[in-house]
Design an enzyme around this catalytic site. Structure first.
Site, mmCIF file in Angstrom:
data_model
loop_
_atom_site.group_PDB
_atom_site.id
_atom_site.type_symbol
_atom_site.label_atom_id
_atom_site.label_comp_id
_atom_site.label_asym_id
_atom_site.label_seq_id
_atom_site.Cartn_x
_atom_site.Cartn_y
_atom_site.Cartn_z
ATOM 1 N N VAL A 1 0.842 -1.188 0.000
ATOM 2 C CA VAL A 1 0.000 0.000 0.000
ATOM 3 C C VAL A 1 0.882 1.245 0.000
ATOM 4 C CG1 VAL A 1 -1.758 1.288 1.279
ATOM 5 C CG2 VAL A 1 -1.775 -1.201 1.317
ATOM 6 N N CYS A 2 0.523 2.216 -0.844
ATOM 7 C CA CYS A 2 1.158 3.534 -0.791
ATOM 8 C C CYS A 2 0.047 4.577 -0.876
ATOM 9 C CB CYS A 2 2.206 3.701 -1.885
ATOM 10 S SG CYS A 2 1.528 3.773 -3.543
ATOM 11 N N GLN A 3 0.376 5.821 -1.117
ATOM 12 C CA GLN A 3 -0.642 6.869 -1.115
ATOM 13 C C GLN A 3 -1.571 6.785 -2.322
ATOM 14 O OE1 GLN A 3 -1.099 8.855 1.511
ATOM 15 N NE2 GLN A 3 -2.915 9.720 0.560
ATOM 16 N N ILE B 1 -3.925 4.257 -0.655
ATOM 17 C CA ILE B 1 -4.731 4.618 0.508
ATOM 18 C C ILE B 1 -5.766 5.676 0.137
ATOM 19 C CG2 ILE B 1 -3.284 6.448 1.455
ATOM 20 C CD1 ILE B 1 -4.725 3.673 3.599
#
Length: 133
Positions: free
Chosen positions: A92-94, A121
């Site tokens: 998961v990243c932004q 996210i």
């Protein structure tokens, strides 16, 4: 045919720009999962969630039980994930951009089942799914 020969420069530009638009679609990205698919994976268990965002982004809100390893530190800290090689690794990243780099690093380290949250996210929060601080 005469039109093509008379306007060879114009035709060349059209072909090159069309090819340039196709390149991102043709470059293989890693395996992606929607927010629904990630929710299902999390509910099934047998996975690990790795958040590769910066410390500040992680502190602002993250998925429950996410292991925080910033992308900049992933190469040196990848050993922390060795015990999860037989599980699905959800990255998961932004927004989903850094996940591709993290997935490539994990695959190079021998992880076989690596999935990225499509949209990161931001997509998770847009779907009104829970995060913790």
């Amino acid at each position: 045919m005469k039109f093509i020969l008379d306007n060879i420069l114009l035709v060349s530009i059209v072909i090159l720009s069309g090819g340039a638009l196709l390149i991102p679609a043709l470059i293989p990205r890693g395996k992606r999962a929607s927010t629904l698919e990630v929710t299902q994976l999390l509910n099934r268990g047998k996975n690990v969630l790795v958040d590769v965002r910066t410390t500040e982004e992680f502190a602002a809100g993250h998925l429950r039980d996410a292991k925080h390893i910033p992308l900049a530190d992933l190469t040196s800290r990848i050993g922390e994930l060795d015990k999860f090689k037989d599980k699905t690794v959800i990255v998961v990243c932004q927004t989903g951009a850094r996940s591709d780099k993290a997935m490539n690093l994990l695959k190079a380290a021998g992880f076989t089942d690596v999935v990225a949250l499509d949209g990161g996210i931001a997509a998770w929060q847009a779907a009104n799914l829970p995060t913790v601080k």
